[in-house]
Design an enzyme around this catalytic site. Structure first.
Site, mmCIF file in Angstrom:
data_model
loop_
_atom_site.group_PDB
_atom_site.id
_atom_site.type_symbol
_atom_site.label_atom_id
_atom_site.label_comp_id
_atom_site.label_asym_id
_atom_site.label_seq_id
_atom_site.Cartn_x
_atom_site.Cartn_y
_atom_site.Cartn_z
ATOM 1 N N GLY A 13 -6.181 16.545 5.180
ATOM 2 C CA GLY A 13 -5.256 15.955 6.146
ATOM 3 C C GLY A 13 -4.009 16.787 6.335
ATOM 4 N N LEU A 64 -13.784 12.194 6.839
ATOM 5 C CA LEU A 64 -13.820 11.594 5.501
ATOM 6 C C LEU A 64 -14.336 10.152 5.557
ATOM 7 C CD1 LEU A 64 -10.466 13.073 4.199
ATOM 8 C CD2 LEU A 64 -12.758 13.602 3.337
ATOM 9 N N ASN A 89 -4.641 14.279 0.300
ATOM 10 C CA ASN A 89 -3.557 13.687 1.092
ATOM 11 C C ASN A 89 -4.061 12.836 2.266
ATOM 12 O OD1 ASN A 89 -0.778 13.715 2.590
ATOM 13 N ND2 ASN A 89 -2.231 14.655 3.995
ATOM 14 N N SER A 142 1.016 5.234 -2.228
ATOM 15 C CA SER A 142 2.028 4.624 -1.366
ATOM 16 C C SER A 142 2.842 3.635 -2.184
ATOM 17 C CB SER A 142 1.338 3.899 -0.213
ATOM 18 O OG SER A 142 2.279 3.104 0.489
ATOM 19 N N TYR A 153 -5.098 -1.393 3.370
ATOM 20 C CA TYR A 153 -4.406 -0.127 3.078
ATOM 21 C C TYR A 153 -3.736 -0.197 1.709
ATOM 22 C CZ TYR A 153 -1.025 3.681 3.452
ATOM 23 O OH TYR A 153 -0.271 4.811 3.212
ATOM 24 N N SER A 154 -2.990 -1.276 1.446
ATOM 25 C CA SER A 154 -2.248 -1.333 0.176
ATOM 26 C C SER A 154 -3.204 -1.447 -1.011
ATOM 27 C CB SER A 154 -1.194 -2.439 0.189
ATOM 28 O OG SER A 154 -1.762 -3.679 0.068
ATOM 29 N N ILE A 186 7.728 7.592 5.686
ATOM 30 C CA ILE A 186 8.022 8.838 6.401
ATOM 31 C C ILE A 186 7.661 8.729 7.888
ATOM 32 C CG2 ILE A 186 7.610 11.332 6.393
ATOM 33 C CD1 ILE A 186 8.684 10.260 3.711
HETATM 34 N N1 LIG Z 1 3.829 8.196 6.510
HETATM 35 C C1 LIG Z 1 4.147 7.320 5.564
HETATM 36 O O1 LIG Z 1 5.160 6.579 5.676
HETATM 37 C C2 LIG Z 1 3.323 7.216 4.314
HETATM 38 C C3 LIG Z 1 3.777 6.374 3.293
HETATM 39 C C4 LIG Z 1 3.047 6.275 2.110
HETATM 40 C C5 LIG Z 1 1.881 7.001 1.971
HETATM 41 N N2 LIG Z 1 1.441 7.797 2.981
HETATM 42 C C6 LIG Z 1 0.195 8.544 2.786
HETATM 43 O O2 LIG Z 1 0.417 9.918 3.027
HETATM 44 C C7 LIG Z 1 -0.805 10.527 3.481
HETATM 45 C C8 LIG Z 1 -0.546 11.288 4.773
HETATM 46 O O3 LIG Z 1 -0.029 10.378 5.720
HETATM 47 P P1 LIG Z 1 0.684 10.842 7.077
HETATM 48 O O4 LIG Z 1 1.757 9.871 7.331
HETATM 49 O O5 LIG Z 1 0.994 12.279 7.041
HETATM 50 O O6 LIG Z 1 -0.497 10.567 8.131
HETATM 51 P P2 LIG Z 1 -0.832 11.210 9.574
HETATM 52 O O7 LIG Z 1 0.368 11.896 10.131
HETATM 53 O O8 LIG Z 1 -1.467 10.127 10.339
HETATM 54 O O9 LIG Z 1 -1.909 12.350 9.225
HETATM 55 C C9 LIG Z 1 -3.147 11.956 8.697
HETATM 56 C C10 LIG Z 1 -3.951 13.173 8.295
HETATM 57 O O10 LIG Z 1 -5.175 12.700 7.709
HETATM 58 C C11 LIG Z 1 -6.281 13.182 8.484
HETATM 59 N N3 LIG Z 1 -7.266 12.103 8.624
HETATM 60 C C12 LIG Z 1 -7.039 10.837 9.031
HETATM 61 N N4 LIG Z 1 -8.199 10.151 9.087
HETATM 62 C C13 LIG Z 1 -9.181 11.018 8.715
HETATM 63 C C14 LIG Z 1 -10.586 10.922 8.604
HETATM 64 N N5 LIG Z 1 -11.251 9.798 8.901
HETATM 65 N N6 LIG Z 1 -11.290 12.005 8.205
HETATM 66 C C15 LIG Z 1 -10.636 13.173 7.932
HETATM 67 N N7 LIG Z 1 -9.306 13.324 8.029
HETATM 68 C C16 LIG Z 1 -8.584 12.261 8.421
HETATM 69 C C17 LIG Z 1 -5.720 13.577 9.840
HETATM 70 O O11 LIG Z 1 -6.536 14.589 10.420
HETATM 71 P P3 LIG Z 1 -6.638 14.795 12.041
HETATM 72 O O12 LIG Z 1 -5.334 15.406 12.477
HETATM 73 O O13 LIG Z 1 -7.778 15.724 12.229
HETATM 74 O O14 LIG Z 1 -6.847 13.445 12.629
HETATM 75 C C18 LIG Z 1 -4.325 14.058 9.474
HETATM 76 O O15 LIG Z 1 -4.354 15.397 9.031
HETATM 77 C C19 LIG Z 1 -1.811 9.383 3.629
HETATM 78 O O16 LIG Z 1 -2.618 9.288 2.490
HETATM 79 C C20 LIG Z 1 -0.916 8.149 3.721
HETATM 80 O O17 LIG Z 1 -1.572 6.965 3.312
HETATM 81 C C21 LIG Z 1 2.136 7.918 4.143
#
Ligand SMILES: NC(=O)c1ccc[n+]([C@@H]2O[C@H](COP(=O)([O-])OP(=O)(O)OC[C@H]3O[C@@H](n4cnc5c(N)ncnc54)[C@H](OP(=O)(O)O)[C@@H]3O)[C@@H](O)[C@H]2O)c1
Length: 232
Positions: A13, A64, A89, A142, A153-154, A186
């Site tokens: 990701g 995934l 990630n 998270s 999700y949680s 974020i």
């Molecule tokens: N943002 C927050 O506030 C936050 C808070 C706590 C935890 N997190 C965790 O941090 C991590 C990254 O989050 P983010 O906010 O950066 O998310 P994001 O901007 O939505 O990016 C998600 C990434 O995961 C990939 N992805 C999503 N679904 C997928 C699938 N089915 N198969 C393969 N790849 C997939 C996407 O690839 P594509 O670009 O190809 O779609 C992208 O690279 C996650 O595990 C999330 O749960 C985020």
């Protein structure tokens, strides 16, 4: 600044959001990086940025949400080389509905991407790390709390924490450190525009579990925001 020259990291990701920032942080320390997105074209922007830092950068693609997709990712990575750092990630949180309306399909979709696929990637790469005697595995969790509309999700992230602890115990006699980390809330596509932290705030914290020394504990949970603005 602690360096990671000569090491190879897979960051799932990393086409955008937190994963792209982690990949950037690794490259800044000399680490070669395998980027991942659902399609190779999704990683092009991050790839261009990382190449300018003078490290080797590769891209792999794959879903995934299916075992077939996970296997395709593993095959592409194995063709590149030995992974020293596995940064799990990728994740999704695409279902927001009252807790009593969650269907089997809702649960399955989130658990498949956020938990099951993560464990399969550990299965694929941890044994080779064990054989080589070194590895860093980071599972992105998270700090989400009291949000029943996002229950799948949680719960998936609670499962990530528990899985991480069990895996770390399995590998406790080696220099493979397995950790989980909460990036904070974020501003990304997943976190939304109202999130309290900018994307830049995940560094350097998200690198802490990668930079652990042999004598450091394994199975630890970290919070990236605890390291905001600090020199590491
Ligand atoms: N943002 C927050 O506030 C936050 C808070 C706590 C935890 N997190 C965790 O941090 C991590 C990254 O989050 P983010 O906010 O950066 O998310 P994001 O901007 O939505 O990016 C998600 C990434 O995961 C990939 N992805 C999503 N679904 C997928 C699938 N089915 N198969 C393969 N790849 C997939 C996407 O690839 P594509 O670009 O190809 O779609 C992208 O690279 C996650 O595990 C999330 O749960 C985020």
């Amino acid at each position: 600044m602690k360096r990671l020259d000569g090491q190879l990291a897979l960051v799932t990701g990393s086409s955008r959001g937190i994963g792209a920032k982690v990949a950037e942080g690794l490259a800044d320390r000399g680490c070669d990086v395998i980027l991942h997105g659902r399609k190779n074209e999704n990683t092009l922007h991050t790839k261009k940025l990382l190449v300018s830092k003078g490290v080797k950068v590769y891209s792999v693609e794959g879903e995934l949400s299916t075992l077939e997709g996970v296997n395709q990712i593993v095959q592409q990575v194995e063709a590149i080389g030995h992974v020293d750092i596995l940064y799990n990630n990728a994740g999704l949180s695409n279902i927001y509905k009252p807790i009593f309306e969650y269907t089997m399909e809702d649960w399955h979709e989130i658990m498949q991407v956020n938990v099951y696929s993560l464990t399969f990637l550990c299965n694929a790469f941890a044994p080779a790390m064990k054989e080589k005697g070194y590895g860093r595995i980071v599972n992105v969790s998270s700090g989400i709390q009291d949000q029943p509309h996002l229950v799948a999700y949680s719960v998936s992230k609670a499962a990530v924490d528990k899985y991480t602890k069990d895996l770390s115990f399995e590998l406790k006699d080696s220099d493979i450190k397995v950790s989980y980390i909460d990036p904070g809330w974020i501003k990304t596509d997943l976190g939304g525009p109202d999130a309290e932290n900018d994307l830049d705030s995940v560094l350097p914290g998200m690198l802490i579990p990668v930079l652990l020394d042999k004598e450091d504990a394994t199975g630890q949970g970290f919070r990236a925001q605890d390291y905001k603005g600090k020199e590491i």
